[in-house]
Design a protein around this motif. Sequence first.
Motif, PDB file in Angstrom:
ATOM      1  N   VAL A  93      -6.289  10.796   5.630  1.00  0.00           N
ATOM      2  CA  VAL A  93      -5.112  11.001   4.790  1.00  0.00           C
ATOM      3  C   VAL A  93      -4.574   9.673   4.270  1.00  0.00           C
ATOM      4  O   VAL A  93      -4.103   9.575   3.130  1.00  0.00           O
ATOM      5  CB  VAL A  93      -4.019  11.747   5.590  1.00  0.00           C
ATOM      6  CG1 VAL A  93      -2.730  11.883   4.789  1.00  0.00           C
ATOM      7  CG2 VAL A  93      -4.533  13.117   6.012  1.00  0.00           C
ATOM      8  N   GLY A  94      -4.652   8.639   5.110  1.00  0.00           N
ATOM      9  CA  GLY A  94      -4.078   7.347   4.764  1.00  0.00           C
ATOM     10  C   GLY A  94      -2.696   7.148   5.340  1.00  0.00           C
ATOM     11  O   GLY A  94      -2.005   6.187   5.004  1.00  0.00           O
ATOM     12  N   ALA A  95      -2.268   8.042   6.242  1.00  0.00           N
ATOM     13  CA  ALA A  95      -0.937   7.957   6.825  1.00  0.00           C
ATOM     14  C   ALA A  95      -0.876   7.049   8.048  1.00  0.00           C
ATOM     15  O   ALA A  95       0.202   6.604   8.442  1.00  0.00           O
ATOM     16  CB  ALA A  95      -0.458   9.351   7.213  1.00  0.00           C
ATOM     17  N   VAL A 119       0.851  -1.185   0.000  1.00  0.00           N
ATOM     18  CA  VAL A 119       0.000   0.000   0.000  1.00  0.00           C
ATOM     19  C   VAL A 119       0.891   1.241   0.000  1.00  0.00           C
ATOM     20  O   VAL A 119       1.837   1.348   0.789  1.00  0.00           O
ATOM     21  CB  VAL A 119      -0.935   0.026   1.221  1.00  0.00           C
ATOM     22  CG1 VAL A 119      -1.792   1.290   1.219  1.00  0.00           C
ATOM     23  CG2 VAL A 119      -1.824  -1.215   1.239  1.00  0.00           C
ATOM     24  N   ASN A 120       0.573   2.172  -0.854  1.00  0.00           N
ATOM     25  CA  ASN A 120       1.315   3.426  -0.934  1.00  0.00           C
ATOM     26  C   ASN A 120       0.666   4.442  -0.001  1.00  0.00           C
ATOM     27  O   ASN A 120      -0.372   5.010  -0.306  1.00  0.00           O
ATOM     28  CB  ASN A 120       1.316   3.949  -2.372  1.00  0.00           C
ATOM     29  CG  ASN A 120       2.120   5.220  -2.537  1.00  0.00           C
ATOM     30  OD1 ASN A 120       3.042   5.468  -1.771  1.00  0.00           O
ATOM     31  ND2 ASN A 120       1.767   6.025  -3.520  1.00  0.00           N
ATOM     32  N   GLN A 121       1.298   4.692   1.152  1.00  0.00           N
ATOM     33  CA  GLN A 121       0.732   5.597   2.149  1.00  0.00           C
ATOM     34  C   GLN A 121       1.391   6.967   2.080  1.00  0.00           C
ATOM     35  O   GLN A 121       2.622   7.060   2.107  1.00  0.00           O
ATOM     36  CB  GLN A 121       0.902   5.016   3.553  1.00  0.00           C
ATOM     37  CG  GLN A 121       0.088   3.752   3.801  1.00  0.00           C
ATOM     38  CD  GLN A 121       0.247   3.267   5.225  1.00  0.00           C
ATOM     39  OE1 GLN A 121       0.902   2.277   5.487  1.00  0.00           O
ATOM     40  NE2 GLN A 121      -0.364   3.995   6.161  1.00  0.00           N
ATOM     41  N   PRO A 122       0.616   8.038   2.025  1.00  0.00           N
ATOM     42  CA  PRO A 122       1.198   9.390   2.055  1.00  0.00           C
ATOM     43  C   PRO A 122       1.638   9.757   3.458  1.00  0.00           C
ATOM     44  O   PRO A 122       1.307   9.073   4.438  1.00  0.00           O
ATOM     45  CB  PRO A 122       0.037  10.270   1.599  1.00  0.00           C
ATOM     46  CG  PRO A 122      -1.190   9.519   2.023  1.00  0.00           C
ATOM     47  CD  PRO A 122      -0.846   8.056   1.892  1.00  0.00           C
ATOM     48  N   ALA A 123       2.390  10.843   3.565  1.00  0.00           N
ATOM     49  CA  ALA A 123       2.883  11.298   4.864  1.00  0.00           C
ATOM     50  C   ALA A 123       1.763  11.960   5.665  1.00  0.00           C
ATOM     51  O   ALA A 123       0.828  12.560   5.118  1.00  0.00           O
ATOM     52  CB  ALA A 123       4.031  12.282   4.678  1.00  0.00           C
ATOM     53  N   CYS A 124       1.872  11.856   6.986  1.00  0.00           N
ATOM     54  CA  CYS A 124       0.948  12.506   7.919  1.00  0.00           C
ATOM     55  C   CYS A 124       0.949  14.015   7.701  1.00  0.00           C
ATOM     56  O   CYS A 124       2.003  14.626   7.514  1.00  0.00           O
ATOM     57  CB  CYS A 124       1.382  12.172   9.340  1.00  0.00           C
ATOM     58  SG  CYS A 124       0.449  12.970  10.652  1.00  0.00           S
ATOM     59  N   THR A 125      -0.236  14.619   7.735  1.00  0.00           N
ATOM     60  CA  THR A 125      -0.356  16.075   7.593  1.00  0.00           C
ATOM     61  C   THR A 125      -0.406  16.787   8.942  1.00  0.00           C
ATOM     62  O   THR A 125      -0.588  18.006   8.990  1.00  0.00           O
ATOM     63  CB  THR A 125      -1.627  16.425   6.797  1.00  0.00           C
ATOM     64  OG1 THR A 125      -2.771  15.952   7.520  1.00  0.00           O
ATOM     65  CG2 THR A 125      -1.588  15.803   5.400  1.00  0.00           C
ATOM     66  N   LEU A 126      -0.277  16.009  10.044  1.00  0.00           N
ATOM     67  CA  LEU A 126      -0.279  16.561  11.408  1.00  0.00           C
ATOM     68  C   LEU A 126      -1.610  17.209  11.754  1.00  0.00           C
ATOM     69  O   LEU A 126      -1.677  18.150  12.544  1.00  0.00           O
ATOM     70  CB  LEU A 126       0.866  17.570  11.600  1.00  0.00           C
ATOM     71  CG  LEU A 126       2.260  17.114  11.154  1.00  0.00           C
ATOM     72  CD1 LEU A 126       3.303  18.190  11.473  1.00  0.00           C
ATOM     73  CD2 LEU A 126       2.640  15.794  11.814  1.00  0.00           C
ATOM     74  N   CYS A 127      -2.704  16.672  11.186  1.00  0.00           N
ATOM     75  CA  CYS A 127      -4.024  17.283  11.373  1.00  0.00           C
ATOM     76  C   CYS A 127      -4.643  16.948  12.724  1.00  0.00           C
ATOM     77  O   CYS A 127      -5.595  17.599  13.147  1.00  0.00           O
ATOM     78  CB  CYS A 127      -4.968  16.876  10.253  1.00  0.00           C
ATOM     79  SG  CYS A 127      -5.608  15.182  10.347  1.00  0.00           S
ATOM     80  N   GLY A 128      -4.167  15.884  13.396  1.00  0.00           N
ATOM     81  CA  GLY A 128      -4.671  15.550  14.717  1.00  0.00           C
ATOM     82  C   GLY A 128      -5.947  14.742  14.755  1.00  0.00           C
ATOM     83  O   GLY A 128      -6.488  14.499  15.837  1.00  0.00           O
ATOM     84  N   ASP A 129      -6.422  14.279  13.605  1.00  0.00           N
ATOM     85  CA  ASP A 129      -7.705  13.570  13.566  1.00  0.00           C
ATOM     86  C   ASP A 129      -7.561  12.048  13.573  1.00  0.00           C
ATOM     87  O   ASP A 129      -8.454  11.328  13.104  1.00  0.00           O
ATOM     88  CB  ASP A 129      -8.508  13.999  12.338  1.00  0.00           C
ATOM     89  CG  ASP A 129      -9.394  15.199  12.613  1.00  0.00           C
ATOM     90  OD1 ASP A 129      -9.330  15.750  13.724  1.00  0.00           O
ATOM     91  OD2 ASP A 129     -10.154  15.598  11.708  1.00  0.00           O
TER      92      ASP A 129
END
Length: 555
Positions: free
Chosen positions: A212-214, A195-205
């Motif tokens: 996001v998929g992180a 699975v291709n996971q993007p980086a965390c956006t630090l959104c806190g959710d």
Amino acid sequence: MQPDQILSLPSDAMKSRYDAIIIGSGYGAGVAAARLAQAGKSVAVLERGREIPTGQFPTTVKEGARNFQADTPLGHIGARDALFDLRAHADISVMVGCGLGGTSLINGNVMLEPEERVFEDPKWPSQLQQDRSTGLAEGYNKARSVLRPVSYPGTPELAKFAALETSAARLGTEASYPPINVTFDDQAGLNAAGVNQPACTLCGDCCSGCNVGAKNTIALTYLPLAHSAGAEIFTLCKAQRIEKGTGGAKWDVTLEDISEQGDGAIKRISADIVVSGAGTLGSTEVLLRSAKAGLELSDMVGQNFGGNGDVIAFGYNNDVPINGIGVGADPTRSKDPVGPVIAGLIDLRKAGPLNENIVIQEGAIPSLLAPILPAVYSASSPFFGKDTDRGDFLAESKRTLESLAHGAYRGAANNTQTYLVMAHDGGDGNIALDDEKLALHWPDAGKKPVFERIDAALREATSAVGGTYLPNPMWSDILGKNLISVHPLGGCVMGNTHEHGAVDHRCRVFDGAGSVHEGLYVMDGSVVPRSLGVNPALTITALAERAMALMIEEF
């Protein structure tokens, strides 16, 4: 493979017989499904919740309400497939996840091993104790290789971690970044499941579902591994009981099809291997119902239930910003990053008595709750809060009014730290079926001395940053010192014999006479025979990896 790929099949694609049936889809169930499918077995995964693709988790109060269900003494509230599943009982309440991936969808992702002394407790089977440095250690290694836990990299700086550092200094130690199942690097490459996971956006959710998929959930790791090896995954299927097979297979599983197509239909499917990984409450309920239907089991089913010493509390209206409320897909809500739901740890595990040790972690409240937080905090504080610094009443009042007027990302609400504590609580509760409903019994659990020690530590941590310590309102004299846990353990615990446990060290289910039922297993938090004192997900996964390695050796 992308994070939003659908894994589940429609219920009418379900066959009547498989080599193996997996009940549940959390940490233990995910391991079992992946390893059995990779071993060439035909596998059916049965999950009572829905599959929620990345990007479709709730983001508003209204969506959150639609995704909430609760079992209460007055009956069931909400849809039976709702993501947030609260079990409200008189002595303790439990919050678990309901969806493909289990509680991994809404937890804090922290991957910590317990102290070595935890495994020296004679409640653990002697074979597992002897195997700690080999089979169990390999289980931990396998779990880490799939879940890929890493610590928060430290940049950008997080206000909630900075406040935790101040609290840690007051408590005589330092804060640290624990390993968490989150992808922070866009260049990390495909995970173990492809699975291709993007980086965390630090959104806190993180705790309302990662859009996001992180977040490295079971839905993005072990279940895709199982799916790619041929496992068939079905959602909205609630297992009711397990019985001896009647059509040539060793086991029959009775399930309720709660999908729109199934409309509550009762089905029976068969297999030679059944693994219940439905979680502490789910697996214990399935075995209790199975025993009621005539399956011979140990009298230990339902015993040694506990909450892993969990405490949830708040440091409200601190003198410093916390930025501990998720912003979701709208980073303009806050000028500073929130970060993953848990980024920091105060480790108060010492050389003293094991059962006095605690860990404190900071948290983030999901953005879907932001609209109601100012009112909830300001209403709760006068009744349950304990102001730790006198002389700044005007400043505190100004911040309270600022939140009420301008929202949770300003003032008192924005200056509120969320605490999650784990400790050792004795695990001497029990789970039973009362009038066909699951019931949690643990009288006076909240009055144990450990919770007074936690209360004192959190009050001191809050004092360091000049806030009002706000315990969980349920843990009050008025409400009987009731607890709430997000890490329930026990109910189908491991033991050396059927007199000491519901399953053996290999997670095989004991019958009522001392032998094990061939092909029947439990792999989830219910097998853990005592509190771990840290987040249990890594240990649950490691125990399942060990059990699966031993099972596959016999094929």
